[in-house]
Design an enzyme around this catalytic site. Structure first.
Site, PDB file in Angstrom:
ATOM      1  CB  THR A  89      39.041  14.606 -67.776  1.00 35.00           C
ATOM      2  OG1 THR A  89      37.761  13.966 -67.876  1.00 35.00           O
ATOM      3  CG2 THR A  89      38.857  16.114 -67.869  1.00 35.00           C
ATOM      4  CG  LEU A  96      36.298  11.407 -74.202  1.00 38.93           C
ATOM      5  CD1 LEU A  96      37.375  11.969 -73.299  1.00 38.93           C
ATOM      6  CD2 LEU A  96      35.668  12.522 -75.036  1.00 38.93           C
ATOM      7  CB  VAL A  97      35.973   6.589 -70.584  1.00 36.37           C
ATOM      8  CG1 VAL A  97      36.250   5.438 -71.524  1.00 36.37           C
ATOM      9  CG2 VAL A  97      37.193   6.898 -69.740  1.00 36.37           C
ATOM     10  CB  SER A  98      35.526  10.798 -67.938  1.00 39.16           C
ATOM     11  OG  SER A  98      34.846  11.684 -67.066  1.00 39.16           O
ATOM     12  CB  SER A  99      34.957  15.024 -71.547  1.00 39.71           C
ATOM     13  OG  SER A  99      33.549  15.046 -71.686  1.00 39.71           O
TER      14      SER A  99
END
Length: 328
Positions: A89, A96-99
């Site tokens: 996300t 990637l820092v947020s999912s």
């Protein structure tokens, strides 16, 4: 087609896809220990929490967006939002820092949290806000849920998504390793990001007998808290790969060289788990000899103990021969 008609179609398809997701999670057995979560997953609309997300494409990541002018693209976005897969996300410089975690893993962790009516819950890692919404729905009271994240843009969007879904828990911007003392004491703490150890601040903010679930070393440990200085528990049986907690957590040691380890073991998920849990205290050959000698132990044979200033991971027993200190 008018906007209202399109919205109706989206809502109808979302309800259909949500029911399919619930059936998939049910079949996985994820909430077998606490089936009350079936209703929460059936009620909370995941697509409101992922207005866009990224999927791996030939040239990096491709963005899927719920407001795309192309109706086929919107349908792909909606179907993806209800697939039982993690969704990327937020990216920064291609990283990637947020999912949004895989729903069946979320369901298993929530079931293992053993939430009871009236519990106060702290979530570490707000993400999209979806997990906080599931907790708020289950507890029937937004005021019982607090979620924290270091990044203001993450907490702002989580707050927006939660409001769109009709929930208003406390969304706090801060270092998750420090907890949120102003809303303590907590009966349950659940982390949706990986940590190298158990922050003592969490234990200090827990009621006696509280339960803490947190990812460590590609697994999830479930601890029972005795008091501010003591907690202990074992790992769930499922693998789990989470984005690391940002902020105060220090980087882990480098992965040891796999020289001397047979090819079949090198990529074995349970062997890699032992290597990660021992955090460089075993070289790969020593880890392999232990792993084979102990019958390739599954995750629930491993645990973590926190006692005063010391914390350690162990195999089979906290005072047994196989133990590895964790960072303070």
């Amino acid at each position: 087609m008018g906007a209202h008609s399109a919205d109706r179609e989206t809502d109808d398809l979302a309800a259909e896809l949500r029911a399919e997701l619930v059936r998939d999670i049910e079949a996985s057995g994820a909430w077998a220990s606490d089936p009350v979560w079936r209703e929460a997953f059936g009620a909370v609309p995941r697509h409101l929490f992922v207005p866009y997300y990224y999927v791996v494409a030939v040239r990096g990541y491709e963005r899927r967006w719920g407001e795309s002018p192309d109706p086929r693209a919107r349908e792909r976005w909606l179907r993806g939002a209800y697939a039982d897969v993690p969704l990327a996300t937020r990216l920064r410089d291609g990283e990637l820092v947020s999912s949004s975690s895989q729903p069946s893993l979320m369901a298993q962790m929530l079931a293992e949290l053993r939430v009871e009516d009236g519990d106060r819950v702290l979530e570490i890692g707000a993400g999209t806000g979806y997990n906080a919404a599931l907790l708020a729905h289950r507890l029937g009271a937004d005021r019982l849920v607090t979620t924290v994240d270091l990044e203001p843009e993450i907490t702002e969007s989580a707050r927006r998504h939660l409001a769109a879904a009709g929930h208003h828990p406390a969304v706090v911007t801060g270092d998750g390793a420090r907890g949120v003392p102003e809303h303590a004491p907590y009966d349950r703490i659940v982390a949706t990001c990986a940590l190298p150890s158990i922050p003592r601040a969490w234990l200090a903010q827990c009621a006696s007998g509280a339960r803490v679930l947190t990812p460590i070393a590609t697994g999830v440990v479930a601890l029972t808290v005795r008091d501010a200085a003591h907690a202990e528990g074992t790992f769930l049986d499922t693998p789990a790969y989470f984005v690391p907690l940002r902020g105060s957590s220090r980087p882990g040691p480098p992965v040891p060289s796999l020289d001397g380890v047979p090819p079949g073991a090198r990529e074995h998920e349970l062997f890699r788990f032992l290597l990660a849990l021992a955090r460089g205290r075993l070289d790969a050959r020593e880890a392999y000899v232990l792993w084979e000698g102990e019958g390739r132990p599954e995750r629930p044979r491993y645990g973590i103990t926190v006692s005063g200033a010391h914390a350690w991971a162990w195999l089979d027993h906290p005072e047994g021969p196989y133990a590895w200190p964790l960072p303070g």
